[in-house]
Write a protein that holds these residues in place. Structure first.
Motif, PDB file in Angstrom:
ATOM      1  N   LEU A  49      58.793  37.328  29.094  1.00 54.94           N
ATOM      2  CA  LEU A  49      59.910  36.400  29.298  1.00 54.94           C
ATOM      3  C   LEU A  49      59.849  35.757  30.678  1.00 54.94           C
ATOM      4  CD1 LEU A  49      62.509  35.307  28.086  1.00 54.94           C
ATOM      5  CD2 LEU A  49      63.701  37.290  28.944  1.00 54.94           C
ATOM      6  N   PHE A  54      52.244  32.054  36.407  1.00 54.03           N
ATOM      7  CA  PHE A  54      52.100  32.930  35.246  1.00 54.03           C
ATOM      8  C   PHE A  54      51.867  34.373  35.681  1.00 54.03           C
ATOM      9  CE2 PHE A  54      49.370  34.860  31.970  1.00 54.03           C
ATOM     10  CZ  PHE A  54      50.209  34.728  30.878  1.00 54.03           C
ATOM     11  N   ALA A  80      54.987  24.549  36.327  1.00 51.95           N
ATOM     12  CA  ALA A  80      54.488  23.327  35.704  1.00 51.95           C
ATOM     13  C   ALA A  80      55.335  22.111  36.074  1.00 51.95           C
ATOM     14  CB  ALA A  80      54.450  23.501  34.187  1.00 51.95           C
ATOM     15  N   TRP A 126      65.313  27.776  30.565  1.00 52.76           N
ATOM     16  CA  TRP A 126      64.214  28.295  29.755  1.00 52.76           C
ATOM     17  C   TRP A 126      64.379  29.794  29.504  1.00 52.76           C
ATOM     18  CZ3 TRP A 126      60.112  25.459  27.745  1.00 52.76           C
ATOM     19  CH2 TRP A 126      59.086  26.215  27.170  1.00 52.76           C
ATOM     20  N   LEU A 163      56.088  30.211  34.576  1.00 56.00           N
ATOM     21  CA  LEU A 163      55.057  29.218  34.280  1.00 56.00           C
ATOM     22  C   LEU A 163      55.684  27.839  34.105  1.00 56.00           C
ATOM     23  CD1 LEU A 163      52.189  28.373  33.425  1.00 56.00           C
ATOM     24  CD2 LEU A 163      52.734  29.138  31.139  1.00 56.00           C
ATOM     25  N   THR A 164      56.813  27.789  33.432  1.00 56.76           N
ATOM     26  CA  THR A 164      57.493  26.511  33.245  1.00 56.76           C
ATOM     27  C   THR A 164      57.915  25.917  34.580  1.00 56.76           C
ATOM     28  OG1 THR A 164      58.356  27.456  31.218  1.00 56.76           O
ATOM     29  CG2 THR A 164      59.332  25.399  31.937  1.00 56.76           C
ATOM     30  N   ARG A 199      56.154  17.516  39.438  1.00 54.82           N
ATOM     31  CA  ARG A 199      57.016  16.399  39.032  1.00 54.82           C
ATOM     32  C   ARG A 199      58.283  16.335  39.894  1.00 54.82           C
ATOM     33  NH1 ARG A 199      56.686  13.791  33.726  1.00 54.82           N
ATOM     34  NH2 ARG A 199      54.686  13.751  34.752  1.00 54.82           N
ATOM     35  N   ASN A 217      47.524  21.629  40.558  1.00 54.19           N
ATOM     36  CA  ASN A 217      48.470  21.975  39.484  1.00 54.19           C
ATOM     37  C   ASN A 217      48.030  23.182  38.664  1.00 54.19           C
ATOM     38  OD1 ASN A 217      49.755  19.799  40.383  1.00 54.19           O
ATOM     39  ND2 ASN A 217      49.530  18.543  38.540  1.00 54.19           N
ATOM     40  N   ALA A 253      57.172  35.662  32.602  1.00 51.28           N
ATOM     41  CA  ALA A 253      55.912  34.920  32.709  1.00 51.28           C
ATOM     42  C   ALA A 253      56.112  33.510  32.173  1.00 51.28           C
ATOM     43  CB  ALA A 253      54.811  35.641  31.934  1.00 51.28           C
ATOM     44  N   SER A 254      56.769  33.413  31.028  1.00 55.26           N
ATOM     45  CA  SER A 254      56.986  32.121  30.400  1.00 55.26           C
ATOM     46  C   SER A 254      57.860  31.219  31.267  1.00 55.26           C
ATOM     47  CB  SER A 254      57.636  32.349  29.034  1.00 55.26           C
ATOM     48  OG  SER A 254      57.981  31.139  28.466  1.00 55.26           O
ATOM     49  N   MET A 269      49.988  26.779  38.235  1.00 58.54           N
ATOM     50  CA  MET A 269      50.460  27.346  36.975  1.00 58.54           C
ATOM     51  C   MET A 269      49.946  28.762  36.771  1.00 58.54           C
ATOM     52  SD  MET A 269      50.761  24.393  34.163  1.00 58.54           S
ATOM     53  CE  MET A 269      49.087  23.859  34.182  1.00 58.54           C
TER      54      MET A 269
END
Lengths: 274, 173
Positions: free
Chosen positions: B72, B57, B82, B127, B78-79, B86, B49, B74-75, B53
């Motif tokens: 923007l 990123f 992550a 996001w 990354l989400t 799941r 994990n 990158a964020s 991530m």
């Protein structure tokens, strides 16, 4: 024990997520504030060589149209030059005109890349500190207003266009009434103007120009034409929507406006305002 | 070693494709196709994990550096990275995941891919647009952008994989 270890492992994953996300959000939100330290953008290092390569292939698109526009601009300039006028009085020679002193000079550059569909739209151009470009200088092209210089490196600059949040440029109607230009962030063909009282007459199609305050843009640069006017809710103002004079999707050349007496203007204004 | 080289090529290829081709393609409605997110989906199942991530990123940050979006992408990337573990757990087949396989269309099939890709991309764009536009425009505008961008991105990603699969088979023969 097994449980504790799995909690720690989970915590570590979460911590890395928070750290990286924090960094990304920090970059994103600090970039919204104007005088900030920029981490990475297309004016820096390796990424501008990428941009250069891209430009070397795409610069030939729309060359005919661009040439036609430049020829037109040259023609208008030529008509204004002294050689185009007939001398009426042969005895008088013009040595130096002391009535007019040059106030603005222009630095021309080529656009390397541009965007129109993001929340903040930028243009990267191939002129920089070496050519005399400084942060905050106004940027125009032969169609009208583009924006202002947001970031400069040695050979490149990044221009924040009208299609950005917090752009706030002083503009005026043909009758001299002035307002503030903003972009709503949705449509690249619609920019908003606030602060014009609704008792002034506004015609659809009226040309909106720059007001020329602050020494960033000369007065009278075309910004756009009024496309719609509505009453602003709860205010005695118009809610004007205008179509920008510049088609941001096809900007090829820009001129950075250099106000030759900007420092003088700034010190004078600062001495009063403080 | 060969695997790392292969993924490195994918990384560079996708970043180049995104910035040189797709970012310049303005579609009616002004939405964008974040094709590069494909990279996050096709990393092997056994990627830890944390590594996932960091890769997500780095991928987003390379796009940011080239497209002037300042963190923007990158964020959002990354989400996506992550939530990938799941998502994969949710849609885990009864027999479980085979460690040798990669989460691509050719190995996991249409059903699995459409579900996982759609949800992942939807989260990515939610996001992305929330961060990008929330302060300056309304919820309907953002909603339509999220939906249009998600649908077109999932379609492009699946299409690319179909094309790629054909090519791979020809090479085998």
């Amino acid at each position: 024990m097994q449980n504790v270890r799995s909690i720690f492992r989970y915590l570590r994953v979460f911590l890395i997520f928070v750290l990286l996300q924090g960094f990304a959000l920090y970059l994103y939100f600090t970039s919204q504030l104007y005088p900030s330290i920029q981490f990475a953008n297309s004016t820096k290092g390796i990424s501008n060589s990428f941009v250069e390569v891209q430009h070397s292939y795409t610069k030939y698109f729309g060359l005919t149209e661009e040439n036609r526009k430049l020829q037109k601009a040259y023609k208008t300039l030529l008509e204004k030059s002294p050689e185009s006028f007939i001398r009426l009085d042969a005895k008088r020679a013009s040595i130096e005109d002391t009535l007019f002193k040059q106030n603005y000079s222009y630095i021309s550059g080529e656009v390397l890349r541009s965007s129109t569909h993001k929340a903040n739209n930028f243009i990267t151009a191939n002129i920089g500190r070496k050519q005399g470009v400084k942060r905050g200088m106004g940027v125009i092209n032969h169609d009208g207003l583009i924006g202002y210089v947001y970031e400069v490196s040695e050979h490149y600059c990044l221009v924040k266009t009208l299609l950005s949040e917090n752009i706030n440029i002083d503009v005026m109607l043909p009758n001299g009434q002035f307002g503030l230009l903003k972009w709503l962030g949705t449509n690249p063909n619609a920019v908003n103007i606030t602060g014009i009282p609704n008792d002034t007459e506004v015609k659809i199609g009226a040309l909106i120009t720059t007001r020329g305050t602050g020494g960033i843009f000369p007065r009278g640069i075309a910004v756009g034409h009024v496309a719609e006017h509505n009453f602003a809710e709860g205010e005695a103002n118009w809610d004007l929507r205008l179509k920008p004079a510049v088609n941001f999707g096809s900007v090829k050349h820009i001129y950075v406006v250099n106000h030759l007496h900007k420092a003088e203007l700034d010190t004078l204004e600062a001495s009063v305002l403080e | 070693m060969r695997i790392i080289l292969k993924y490195l090529l994918w990384f560079v290829g996708l970043v180049a494709m995104q910035t040189f081709v797709l970012d310049n393609l303005v579609l009616p409605g002004g939405f964008i196709i974040a094709f590069y997110t494909l990279f996050i989906f096709i990393l092997p199942f056994n990627t830890p994990n944390n590594v996932l991530m960091i890769i997500g990123f780095a991928l987003g940050l390379s796009i940011d550096a080239l497209a002037d979006t300042y963190g923007l992408n990158a964020s959002a990337a990354l989400t996506l990275a992550a939530i990938r573990p799941r998502l994969f757990r949710w849609f885990e087949p009864a027999i479980g995941y085979n460690e040798i396989q990669t989460p691509s269309l050719s190995q996991m099939g249409w059903n699995w891919c459409i579900k996982v890709y759609s949800l992942g991309i939807l989260a990515f764009y939610t996001w992305y647009y929330m961060l990008g536009f929330l302060r300056i425009s309304g919820i309907w505008f953002i909603g339509s952008k999220i939906l249009l961008s998600s649908v077109s991105t999932v379609l492009v990603i699946l299409l690319a994989q179909v094309l790629f699969r054909r090519k791979a088979k020809k090479n085998e023969l």
